[in-house]
Design a protein around this motif. Structure first.
Motif, PDB file in Angstrom:
ATOM      1  N   ASP A  92      29.209 156.093  71.727  1.00 48.88           N
ATOM      2  CA  ASP A  92      30.378 155.655  72.476  1.00 48.88           C
ATOM      3  C   ASP A  92      30.414 154.145  72.688  1.00 48.88           C
ATOM      4  OD1 ASP A  92      28.912 157.801  74.894  1.00 48.88           O
ATOM      5  OD2 ASP A  92      28.272 155.766  74.388  1.00 48.88           O
ATOM      6  N   ARG A  93      29.534 153.436  71.986  1.00 52.40           N
ATOM      7  CA  ARG A  93      29.559 151.983  72.053  1.00 52.40           C
ATOM      8  C   ARG A  93      28.925 151.456  70.771  1.00 52.40           C
ATOM      9  NH1 ARG A  93      26.113 148.746  76.627  1.00 52.40           N
ATOM     10  NH2 ARG A  93      26.349 146.634  75.830  1.00 52.40           N
ATOM     11  N   LEU A  94      29.442 150.355  70.280  1.00 44.25           N
ATOM     12  CA  LEU A  94      28.919 149.801  69.028  1.00 44.25           C
ATOM     13  C   LEU A  94      28.560 148.339  69.236  1.00 44.25           C
ATOM     14  CD1 LEU A  94      30.434 150.289  65.494  1.00 44.25           C
ATOM     15  CD2 LEU A  94      29.925 147.980  66.304  1.00 44.25           C
ATOM     16  N   ILE A  95      27.340 147.960  68.820  1.00 42.27           N
ATOM     17  CA  ILE A  95      27.013 146.534  68.849  1.00 42.27           C
ATOM     18  C   ILE A  95      26.634 146.087  67.444  1.00 42.27           C
ATOM     19  CG2 ILE A  95      26.265 146.492  71.265  1.00 42.27           C
ATOM     20  CD1 ILE A  95      23.406 146.463  70.318  1.00 42.27           C
ATOM     21  N   MET A  96      27.001 144.816  67.148  1.00 45.69           N
ATOM     22  CA  MET A  96      26.648 144.253  65.862  1.00 45.69           C
ATOM     23  C   MET A  96      25.735 143.067  66.108  1.00 45.69           C
ATOM     24  SD  MET A  96      29.122 142.572  63.032  1.00 45.69           S
ATOM     25  CE  MET A  96      29.932 144.041  62.489  1.00 45.69           C
ATOM     26  N   VAL A 131      31.563 146.504  71.281  1.00 45.47           N
ATOM     27  CA  VAL A 131      32.809 147.216  71.616  1.00 45.47           C
ATOM     28  C   VAL A 131      32.499 148.617  72.115  1.00 45.47           C
ATOM     29  CG1 VAL A 131      34.374 145.975  70.080  1.00 45.47           C
ATOM     30  CG2 VAL A 131      33.079 147.923  69.209  1.00 45.47           C
ATOM     31  N   SER A 132      33.346 149.111  73.033  1.00 46.72           N
ATOM     32  CA  SER A 132      33.128 150.464  73.545  1.00 46.72           C
ATOM     33  C   SER A 132      34.469 151.093  73.923  1.00 46.72           C
ATOM     34  CB  SER A 132      32.187 150.416  74.751  1.00 46.72           C
ATOM     35  OG  SER A 132      32.676 149.498  75.704  1.00 46.72           O
ATOM     36  N   GLY A 133      34.406 152.323  74.376  1.00 45.99           N
ATOM     37  CA  GLY A 133      35.601 153.019  74.856  1.00 45.99           C
ATOM     38  C   GLY A 133      36.638 153.234  73.767  1.00 45.99           C
ATOM     39  N   GLU A 134      37.922 153.102  74.171  1.00 43.75           N
ATOM     40  CA  GLU A 134      39.040 153.331  73.240  1.00 43.75           C
ATOM     41  C   GLU A 134      38.970 152.382  72.058  1.00 43.75           C
ATOM     42  OE1 GLU A 134      41.576 155.654  73.132  1.00 43.75           O
ATOM     43  OE2 GLU A 134      40.197 156.590  74.571  1.00 43.75           O
ATOM     44  N   GLU A 135      38.622 151.138  72.358  1.00 35.51           N
ATOM     45  CA  GLU A 135      38.576 150.118  71.319  1.00 35.51           C
ATOM     46  C   GLU A 135      37.649 150.538  70.184  1.00 35.51           C
ATOM     47  OE1 GLU A 135      37.181 146.370  72.759  1.00 35.51           O
ATOM     48  OE2 GLU A 135      37.598 145.348  70.865  1.00 35.51           O
ATOM     49  N   LYS A 136      36.515 151.114  70.576  1.00 29.47           N
ATOM     50  CA  LYS A 136      35.535 151.528  69.566  1.00 29.47           C
ATOM     51  C   LYS A 136      36.040 152.729  68.774  1.00 29.47           C
ATOM     52  CE  LYS A 136      31.469 153.601  68.266  1.00 29.47           C
ATOM     53  NZ  LYS A 136      31.220 155.007  68.141  1.00 29.47           N
ATOM     54  N   LYS A 137      36.671 153.656  69.488  1.00 28.97           N
ATOM     55  CA  LYS A 137      37.166 154.869  68.828  1.00 28.97           C
ATOM     56  C   LYS A 137      38.174 154.542  67.738  1.00 28.97           C
ATOM     57  CE  LYS A 137      36.524 158.271  72.442  1.00 28.97           C
ATOM     58  NZ  LYS A 137      37.176 158.644  73.698  1.00 28.97           N
ATOM     59  N   ASN A 138      39.003 153.517  67.994  1.00 29.57           N
ATOM     60  CA  ASN A 138      40.067 153.195  67.046  1.00 29.57           C
ATOM     61  C   ASN A 138      39.653 152.185  65.979  1.00 29.57           C
ATOM     62  OD1 ASN A 138      41.733 154.876  68.536  1.00 29.57           O
ATOM     63  ND2 ASN A 138      42.247 153.205  69.954  1.00 29.57           N
TER      64      ASN A 138
END
Lengths: 312, 264
Positions: free
Chosen positions: B217-221, B231-238
């Motif tokens: 549910d969260r992505l880090i680069m 990024v996390s939440g809706e932003e990450k999903k899309n």
């Protein structure tokens, strides 16, 4: 021929005694994946402690117990060098072995050997008891093969139990995959030290029994012991691996491997005119061959094998 | 649950091979958060995971797991709080030991190793049940040596072992990278299921951008020893792979994203 038959029970008894040392070698070499050269020193340490204590009038059982404890101490020293000081395992063992040379001499009062008198001291095993039992002068249960066989079975039973416990299993894991062991919260350094202590305790027990059997301890008695131990481990594995898969039976195979080794050596001495001083050279060559064969097999050098496994 | 504060790690300091692997890296994970980590080779992903696990110490900064400062704890003591799966399928299990023995070792993570029996009957039944859930046919092979298993089976088993005792933190270091696509998917599905069931706080490194977006549910680069995208939440999903690449170029100020990240 007669000399071989006459010496046969003695070879079996000696093989059994060395078998206990070989079981100690098995713990480090096979379970912990460490070639521990402490053995050459701690074997003599066991014999020296036992002989000196018996001569000074101590109970031989108590002398054996002390020999085992001092043997464990030598393993602790090697383990300390290896884990705390970060010295490679082989070098750690060599350092302890070298230091033990002086210590062993000191234990025997700065003499190269310490003899016991079977007529004076109540020894637990002795070469003398072989003929005593066959002449009917002693009960059968004092026969060296019986006594050392019993020692061997008790050792195997204890090790079988121990390596099934949480601590024992964690020692096996340490040898099998150190990364995995640490990831599972196992203190691998502590386990290596414990394994080395256990191993050298058994090596010293073997040394103590051999000193009694021969009625003397000698500063050179452990020279090349590691090679004999490895020979027993490998012979036991080659001969019995298909038959014995259970852990207790694998340990038994090591003991039987030591007996085979001794009987073969005895046969070589009896049937040829080889100077017995060449025995160490022959031992080294035999062990080198036995260590080479499994590697060549893995590389597919023996194409005639029916089941050919690909890859390394 | 996990707090990484300003950690730095330099390898071979003072030599020509000096490599600043982590540069003032900070990251905080909330309880139950499942974070995927991506980044090119040498970005510091594995170094970060290994620093958290205690494989090596850090030069500065602190690492706190559930309020406990573990910065100076040795690896084996931190294992009490951490479950791990490695990239190399050979690394997470003891090949010469049985499946049930491996599991029993893992079930005792964080406990002192006593002289009690290494495995009990009740445990065996429990392990059999857990293995059946993996659906890899391992439940009838409790006494088989782990060395006989395939890479995928070993990774699935390692995952099970890492979560047998609920860890405060689950670290997955490209745990599907060495597997074929079909097996990798199976192991990833098992990962999702186990993480959700136990509500595990998880850090998962992956080389596959699609996996990084699809899981957690969260992505880090990461880039050059620190975090450049979070990024996390809706932003990450899309999120799409193209957007991710654009984000990377923007953050790192270079075009090398295309070579280094387009691995999937």
């Amino acid at each position: 021929m007669m000399s071989f038959i006459n010496a046969f029970p003695g070879s079996v008894a000696q093989g059994l005694i060395w078998g206990i040392m070989a079981i100690g070698v098995y713990i480090t070499y096979k379970l912990l994946d460490i070639a521990d050269l402490t053995v050459d020193g701690s074997f003599c340490t066991g014999g020296a402690v036992c002989a000196v204590m018996i001569v000074s009038g101590q109970n031989p059982w108590f002398a054996i117990l002390c020999a085992v404890l001092v043997g464990m101490l030598t393993g602790l020293v090697t383990g300390f060098f290896h884990t705390t000081c970060g010295i490679p395992a082989i070098l750690s063992g060599i350092l302890t072995q070298l230091g033990l040379w002086s210590i062993n001499l000191a234990i025997m009062g700065m003499k190269a050997n310490q003899s016991m008198n079977v007529n004076v001291h109540p020894l637990i095993v002795s070469l003398r008891y072989l003929s005593d039992v066959s002449k009917g002068n002693r009960p059968f249960y004092q026969h060296p093969i019986f006594v050392v066989g019993l020692f061997t079975l008790v050792v195997i039973a204890i090790l079988y139990w121990f390596f099934g416990t949480e601590r024992g299993a964690s020692i096996r894991a340490t040898g099998a995959n150190e990364n995995m062991a640490r990831a599972q919260g196992i203190n691998t350094n502590l386990n290596k030290v414990l394994g080395l202590m256990l191993s050298n305790g058994l090596v010293a027990l073997s040394g103590a029994l051999l000193a009694q059997y021969n009625s003397f301890a000698d500063i050179n008695m452990g020279r090349g012991a590691i090679v004999i131990g490895l020979a027993a481990v490998i012979i036991g594995e080659v001969v019995f691996s298909k038959l014995f898969t259970n852990f207790a039976l694998k340990l038994l195979a090591v003991s039987l491997g030591a007996i085979i080794y001794y009987v073969v050596i005895q046969a070589v001495i009896s049937f040829s005119n080889i100077d017995s001083n060449y025995m160490k050279l022959i031992s080294a060559v035999i062990v080198a061959i036995f260590l080479t064969v499994p590697n060549l097999r893995a590389k597919g050098m023996f194409q005639s094998k029916k089941i050919h496994k690909g890859g390394a | 649950m996990l707090e990484i504060n300003n950690i730095c790690k330099t390898f071979n300091a003072g030599t020509v091979n000096e490599k600043k692997a982590l540069k003032n890296l900070s990251l905080t994970l909330k309880d139950g958060e499942f974070v995927t980590v991506i980044g090119g080779n040498g970005a510091g992903k594995s170094t970060m995971l290994n620093a958290v696990a205690g494989v090596y110490g850090v030069d500065s900064g602190s690492i706190i797991i559930d309020g406990i400062d573990v910065t100076h704890l040795p690896e084996y003591k931190r294992a009490k709080y951490i479950g791990r799966v490695f990239q190399d399928p050979m690394m997470g299990t003891a090949a010469t030991m049985q499946i049930e023995e491996n599991m029993a070792l893992a079930a005792r993570r964080g406990n002192p190793r006593t002289l009690r029996s290494g495995i009990t009957k009740a445990e065996r039944a429990e392990y059999q049940k857990a293995l059946a859930e993996l659906d890899l046919g391992l439940e009838d092979r409790l006494t088989a040596k782990v060395g006989l298993l395939s890479g995928g089976q070993r990774q699935a088993l390692t995952l099970l072992m890492a979560t047998l005792r609920k860890p405060k933190l689950l670290l997955l270091d490209e745990h599907t990278a060495a597997l074929d696509p079909k097996t990798a998917q199976k192991v990833l599905d098992a990962t999702d299921r186990i993480v959700a069931q136990n509500n595990l706080t998880t850090l998962m490194i992956t080389h596959n951008m699609r996996d990084a977006i699809a899981h957690g549910d969260r992505l880090i680069m990461m880039y050059d020893g620190h975090i450049v995208v979070d990024v996390s939440g809706e932003e990450k999903k899309n999120l799409t792979v193209e957007q991710l690449l654009a984000l990377f170029s923007q953050a790192s100020g270079s075009d090398e994203a295309d070579d280094k990240l387009l691995l999937s």
